[in-house]
Design a protein around this motif. Structure first.
Motif, PDB file in Angstrom:
ATOM      1  N   LEU A 112      54.619  51.651  69.607  1.00 42.48           N
ATOM      2  CA  LEU A 112      53.332  52.172  70.033  1.00 42.48           C
ATOM      3  C   LEU A 112      53.195  52.213  71.551  1.00 42.48           C
ATOM      4  O   LEU A 112      52.420  52.990  72.102  1.00 42.48           O
ATOM      5  CB  LEU A 112      52.264  51.242  69.476  1.00 42.48           C
ATOM      6  CG  LEU A 112      50.894  51.855  69.346  1.00 42.48           C
ATOM      7  CD1 LEU A 112      50.920  52.897  68.258  1.00 42.48           C
ATOM      8  CD2 LEU A 112      49.907  50.763  69.045  1.00 42.48           C
ATOM      9  N   ARG A 115      53.235  55.466  73.711  1.00 43.49           N
ATOM     10  CA  ARG A 115      52.128  56.393  73.451  1.00 43.49           C
ATOM     11  C   ARG A 115      50.794  55.858  73.954  1.00 43.49           C
ATOM     12  O   ARG A 115      49.978  56.573  74.488  1.00 43.49           O
ATOM     13  CB  ARG A 115      52.044  56.667  71.953  1.00 43.49           C
ATOM     14  CG  ARG A 115      52.695  57.986  71.588  1.00 43.49           C
ATOM     15  CD  ARG A 115      52.211  58.454  70.274  1.00 43.49           C
ATOM     16  NE  ARG A 115      52.545  57.496  69.204  1.00 43.49           N
ATOM     17  CZ  ARG A 115      51.947  57.503  68.029  1.00 43.49           C
ATOM     18  NH1 ARG A 115      51.006  58.379  67.779  1.00 43.49           N
ATOM     19  NH2 ARG A 115      52.284  56.639  67.112  1.00 43.49           N
TER      20      ARG A 115
ATOM     21  N   VAL B 191      42.502  58.911  71.760  1.00 42.54           N
ATOM     22  CA  VAL B 191      42.207  57.646  71.101  1.00 42.54           C
ATOM     23  C   VAL B 191      40.714  57.543  70.776  1.00 42.54           C
ATOM     24  O   VAL B 191      40.317  57.160  69.680  1.00 42.54           O
ATOM     25  CB  VAL B 191      42.662  56.466  71.976  1.00 42.54           C
ATOM     26  CG1 VAL B 191      42.369  55.157  71.261  1.00 42.54           C
ATOM     27  CG2 VAL B 191      44.134  56.586  72.295  1.00 42.54           C
ATOM     28  N   GLY B 209      49.172  57.907  62.744  1.00 38.40           N
ATOM     29  CA  GLY B 209      49.267  57.426  64.126  1.00 38.40           C
ATOM     30  C   GLY B 209      47.968  56.806  64.578  1.00 38.40           C
ATOM     31  O   GLY B 209      47.939  55.750  65.215  1.00 38.40           O
ATOM     32  N   LEU B 212      47.367  53.449  63.028  1.00 38.03           N
ATOM     33  CA  LEU B 212      48.245  52.468  63.633  1.00 38.03           C
ATOM     34  C   LEU B 212      47.665  52.009  64.975  1.00 38.03           C
ATOM     35  O   LEU B 212      47.626  50.818  65.293  1.00 38.03           O
ATOM     36  CB  LEU B 212      49.632  53.097  63.838  1.00 38.03           C
ATOM     37  CG  LEU B 212      50.709  52.173  64.377  1.00 38.03           C
ATOM     38  CD1 LEU B 212      50.980  51.048  63.393  1.00 38.03           C
ATOM     39  CD2 LEU B 212      51.994  52.964  64.623  1.00 38.03           C
ATOM     40  N   MET B 213      47.160  52.972  65.723  1.00 35.12           N
ATOM     41  CA  MET B 213      46.635  52.657  67.040  1.00 35.12           C
ATOM     42  C   MET B 213      45.394  51.771  66.949  1.00 35.12           C
ATOM     43  O   MET B 213      45.240  50.806  67.683  1.00 35.12           O
ATOM     44  CB  MET B 213      46.319  53.957  67.768  1.00 35.12           C
ATOM     45  CG  MET B 213      46.592  53.848  69.244  1.00 35.12           C
ATOM     46  SD  MET B 213      46.434  55.401  70.091  1.00 35.12           S
ATOM     47  CE  MET B 213      48.012  56.165  69.849  1.00 35.12           C
ATOM     48  N   THR B 216      46.368  48.420  66.083  1.00 37.70           N
ATOM     49  CA  THR B 216      46.984  47.732  67.222  1.00 37.70           C
ATOM     50  C   THR B 216      45.928  47.186  68.170  1.00 37.70           C
ATOM     51  O   THR B 216      45.992  46.035  68.606  1.00 37.70           O
ATOM     52  CB  THR B 216      47.898  48.695  67.995  1.00 37.70           C
ATOM     53  OG1 THR B 216      48.826  49.229  67.091  1.00 37.70           O
ATOM     54  CG2 THR B 216      48.611  47.958  69.108  1.00 37.70           C
ATOM     55  N   ILE B 217      44.962  48.017  68.477  1.00 35.83           N
ATOM     56  CA  ILE B 217      43.904  47.553  69.368  1.00 35.83           C
ATOM     57  C   ILE B 217      43.228  46.325  68.770  1.00 35.83           C
ATOM     58  O   ILE B 217      42.968  45.328  69.449  1.00 35.83           O
ATOM     59  CB  ILE B 217      42.869  48.674  69.649  1.00 35.83           C
ATOM     60  CG1 ILE B 217      43.540  49.805  70.437  1.00 35.83           C
ATOM     61  CG2 ILE B 217      41.668  48.140  70.415  1.00 35.83           C
ATOM     62  CD1 ILE B 217      42.638  50.972  70.750  1.00 35.83           C
ATOM     63  N   LYS B 219      44.532  44.253  66.755  1.00 32.10           N
ATOM     64  CA  LYS B 219      45.466  43.142  66.750  1.00 32.10           C
ATOM     65  C   LYS B 219      45.556  42.495  68.133  1.00 32.10           C
ATOM     66  O   LYS B 219      45.631  41.276  68.260  1.00 32.10           O
ATOM     67  CB  LYS B 219      46.853  43.651  66.329  1.00 32.10           C
ATOM     68  CG  LYS B 219      47.694  42.626  65.620  1.00 32.10           C
ATOM     69  CD  LYS B 219      48.740  43.319  64.743  1.00 32.10           C
ATOM     70  CE  LYS B 219      50.112  43.295  65.382  1.00 32.10           C
ATOM     71  NZ  LYS B 219      51.075  44.180  64.721  1.00 32.10           N
TER      72      LYS B 219
END
Ligand SMILES: Nc1ncnc2c1ncn2[C@@H]1O[C@H](COP(=O)(O)OP(=O)(O)OP(=O)(O)O)[C@@H](O)[C@H]1O
Ligand SMILES: Nc1ncnc2c1ncn2[C@@H]1O[C@H](COP(=O)(O)OP(=O)(O)OP(=O)(O)O)[C@@H](O)[C@H]1O
Ligand SMILES: [Mg+2]
Ligand SMILES: [Mg+2]
Lengths: 342, 392
Positions: A112, A115, B191, B209, B212-213, B216-217, B219
């Motif tokens: 990630l 990106r 985003v 995607g 996932l992003m 991630t944020i 996390k």
């Protein structure tokens, strides 16, 4: 105090002050002085908060007779090839976006990272998590500090952080505290805790404040010092007065006739306009010397910190010659410097 | 009076004058002072406004983080975000009026939210959102954006002939010029767009995607952050268009012939280079620097013959001789920096402003500084007549 002792006080010197007062110049002089005494030094330059790119100028490199613009890769400003045993000076820039990529890498989010770090995603993260870019940069700094403390091969003895201008610096150094107070969790919180631990440990990190001997910068330095101590919990090392006019003895009652007469006594002819130039130049210098002395005194009265001084160089371009002069000044100032002002 | 810098601006005009059909806007001239940190942008901005006021204009200066003593002297340290009138020093009078305001970025943003919110409830909800509260401090360029917004607001008010805007130190890019576009860019960011989607079509519809992003944020920074952000965008919904349109008009104002740019720097190599970098970026935008203020220059002195110097040294006046040599050395170097500025910006009026004996902390010293700025674009602004006439 001897130079080695000064640099042994802490591992990271955070250099900050109002915009344009000489943070970068002092960072260069400190690094050069450390190197003179056999210590290797890494200067880390930071982009202002929000700005993703480091400053465009090569000011720091030029002090060392080079002209590279600092970037992520370390630049050797002073190699290890002098005749005397001396330390190396290296420099690099730290940016929030690359720190973010590194961070994600280190935390198993490699895929990630690219990106997220491009396309302005840092803005999004910064907005969602206050102080996030600052934490990333400070986290990276902390990592370097740990490497230095552990004496890892290639790690410097001294790290000088050429920090953002004062107002920003306060916010910057405060941000880990802010983040700890906010409702964030996860690895970012852990990172913030570690950064706070570094900032509040004087054996790991101390702040050097720079100012010019002028009213506004002095006032702002006093305020910044208080804010840094109170809000960021950072230890203050010293204040450095940069750009002070070297003292010259100039008679207070100087006038054109006195000068014409003096020259005449030695058989030289000084014209009246020529004498007036000398008088005007002396008046300017005297006025500045007086106001600078008053500001230095006020600084001492309002800020109970030891002081060091760097002279004004009568040049518009600072290179190795000026760096040597400034380093000398720092060195002789340190001879009578002590951590607690008497 | 000062044709400097007009020409390149006309080229820019050709492309950007689509706003001309709109009802004639109040024709306040706009002067934007840009430059590196600590060189005198705030002092110069205020002095330019004072100069115009002295010559008969109603001039307003928008200051950013002025030194406390200057703010006190202008009477703006306690008044928030609205212009207040600055009286001339005792015994003097000005043909026009000087107004000053100290930018409060947060308050300006709040006002903007109130202006475009559909209800007071919406405005209040946004103001309470943690992500919104972070916007003004965390989002890069917000201060610049709010300065442009303030400028635009003052211009719309029709109360002034001239508005001078101070800017935060710009080192890296034309933050100020880009500022109005910045929020729009943020809103356009992939985003954020993805963050807005869940509220509309549900998380399921999100592309892989994006999911996932988001995860991630969550996390990295905790789930609360994602919740707050999504909520902010839910609340912001419906206001974007207003924000965007206004930012666009502010952007047009900066690119119109009503706006002029004054570059402030000191005669040191590094700041000159930073300043010229800014100028080249302006040029890239099709804009020109009208004048350059090279501030805090040492006065120039003539040399004395060597035999005189020797004689004075022997008479115990060596300090006087050494001082002349010091000041001449720096003066000469400064002249080289000025020459560089002139050759890089041949169209601009380059002003050599001396280092004053005192700092610029009150109206008297501002007036003194103003005395060295005549010829700069703000001077005689109301008399300049037809600013929009592009053909001269
Ligand atoms: N002692 C000195 N004598 C003469 N010139 C100096 C001195 N110190 C700094 N300067 C000049 O003043 C300018 C500002 O110095 P410097 O870049 O070190 O400040 P800074 O605080 O790092 O600035 P910024 O806030 O922009 O990063 C430079 O052009 C530098 O060459
Ligand atoms: N010509 C001058 N002579 C003497 N002092 C000056 C002159 N111009 C500005 N100053 C002083 O220099 C300092 C910096 O000026 P000013 O605050 O206007 O700079 P700035 O570019 O707005 O700084 P910043 O980037 O921090 O906002 C102030 O103390 C001001 O009083
Ligand atoms: Mg610097
Ligand atoms: Mg300013």
């Amino acid at each position: 105090m001897v130079v080695e002792e000064f640099f042994a006080q802490t591992r990271v010197f955070v250099v900050t002050g109002k915009g344009g007062v000489g943070k970068t110049t002092l960072s260069g002089a400190m690094a050069n002085l450390a190197a003179r005494h056999g210590l290797s030094c890494l200067v880390v330059q930071m982009a202002a908060p929000g700005a993703s790119r480091p400053p465009e100028t090569a000011h720091l490199s030029r002090l060392f007779g080079q002209d590279g613009v600092l970037d992520y890769e370390e630049l050797v400003l002073k190699p290890l090839d002098g005749p005397e045993p001396a330390g190396q000076v290296r420099a690099r820039a730290l940016r929030a976006d690359t720190a973010l990529v590194e961070y994600l890498h280190a935390h198993g989010m490699k895929r990630l990272s690219r990106r997220l770090a491009t396309s302005g995603a840092l803005d999004v993260v910064a907005t969602a998590v206050p102080g996030m870019p600052d934490i990333l940069v400070l986290g990276k700094l902390k990592q370097m500090e740990r490497a230095a403390a552990a004496g890892q091969p290639g790690a410097p003895d001294v790290i000088v952080l050429d920090a953002p201008a004062a107002g920003h610096a306060v916010r910057f150094l405060q941000s880990p505290h802010g983040l700890l107070g906010a409702a964030t969790g996860g690895p970012v919180r852990a990172q913030a805790e570690e950064v706070v631990a570094m900032l509040s440990d004087p054996t790991r990190c101390q702040v050097v404040l720079v100012t010019t001997p002028e009213e506004t910068p002095v006032s702002e330095t006093v305020e910044t010092a208080q804010a840094l101590e109170d809000k960021a919990g950072a230890a203050l090392c010293t204040v450095v007065v940069n750009g002070r006019m070297p003292h010259l003895d100039l008679p207070a009652d100087l006038c054109a006739e006195v000068l014409v007469g003096a020259a005449g006594r030695r058989g030289a002819r000084l014209s009246e306009p020529g004498a007036n130039e000398l008088v005007a130049a002396a008046a300017l210098r005297r006025a500045r010397q007086r106001s600078e002395a008053a500001q230095v005194e006020r600084l001492a009265a309002e800020l109970p910190l030891p002081q060091l001084e760097l002279p004004f160089c009568f040049s518009t371009e600072l290179g190795p010659a000026q760096l040597a002069l400034l380093t000398d000044a720092l060195e002789s100032g340190l001879a009578s410097w002590s951590p607690v002002r008497l | 009076m000062n044709p400097a810098g007009e020409e390149p601006r006309e080229q820019g005009d050709g492309v950007r004058h689509d706003g001309r059909d709109a009802p004639a806007p109040p024709r306040a001239q706009v002067v934007v002072c840009i430059g590196p940190g600590g060189v005198g942008k705030t002092s110069t901005s205020a002095a330019l406004a004072l100069l115009a006021a002295r010559e008969g204009a109603r001039a307003c200066v928008v200051t950013i983080d002025p030194a406390r003593r200057l703010a006190d002297a202008l009477g703006i340290s306690s008044v928030g975000n609205e212009p207040s009138r600055v009286p001339p020093p005792a015994g003097q009078s000005w043909a026009g009026e000087l107004w000053a305001v100290m930018l409060d970025a947060q308050q300006t943003f709040d006002e903007l939210v109130s202006r475009y919110a559909t209800s007071e409830g919406q405005a209040a909800a946004i103001r309470a959102n943690p992500v919104y509260r972070n916007l003004s401090s965390a989002l890069s360029g917000t201060q610049e954006y709010m300065a442009v917004e303030k400028l635009f607001e003052l211009q719309e008010s029709g109360l002034y002939d001239l508005i001078v805007v101070d800017t935060p130190p710009a080192q890296h890019a034309l933050d100020f010029m880009e500022a109005p576009r910045h929020l729009a860019r943020l809103l356009d960011n992939r985003v954020f767009r993805m963050l807005m989607v869940p509220t509309r079509v549900g998380l399921r519809a999100l592309e892989m995607g994006a999911q996932l992003m988001l995860r991630t944020i969550a996390k990295v920074a905790g789930g609360q952050v994602v919740t707050d952000t999504v909520q902010f965008f839910t609340e912001f919904e419906g206001m974007e268009a207003g924000f965007r349109a206004r930012a666009q008009r502010a952007d047009e104002l900066l690119h119109s012939s009503q706006a002029r740019f004054v570059l402030v720097c000191s005669p040191r190599r590094d700041t000159v280079e930073e300043a010229l970098f800014l100028a080249s970026q302006l040029r890239h935008e099709g804009l020109a620097v009208a004048s350059v203020v090279v501030n805090r220059c040492y006065p120039r002195f003539d040399a004395v013959p060597e035999d005189v110097a020797d004689a004075l040294r022997e008479e115990g006046l060596g300090g006087v001789v050494a001082n002349l040599a010091d000041l001449r050395a720096v003066g000469e170097k400064e002249e080289q920096q000025l020459a560089r500025v002139r050759s890089f910006l041949p169209e601009a009026l380059v002003l050599r402003v001396p280092l004053l004996f005192t700092e610029v902390t009150d109206v008297v010293s501002l007036a003194e500084l103003a005395g060295h700025l005549s010829g700069a674009p703000a001077a005689g602004a109301p008399a300049a007549g037809a600013p929009a006439a592009g053909g001269s």
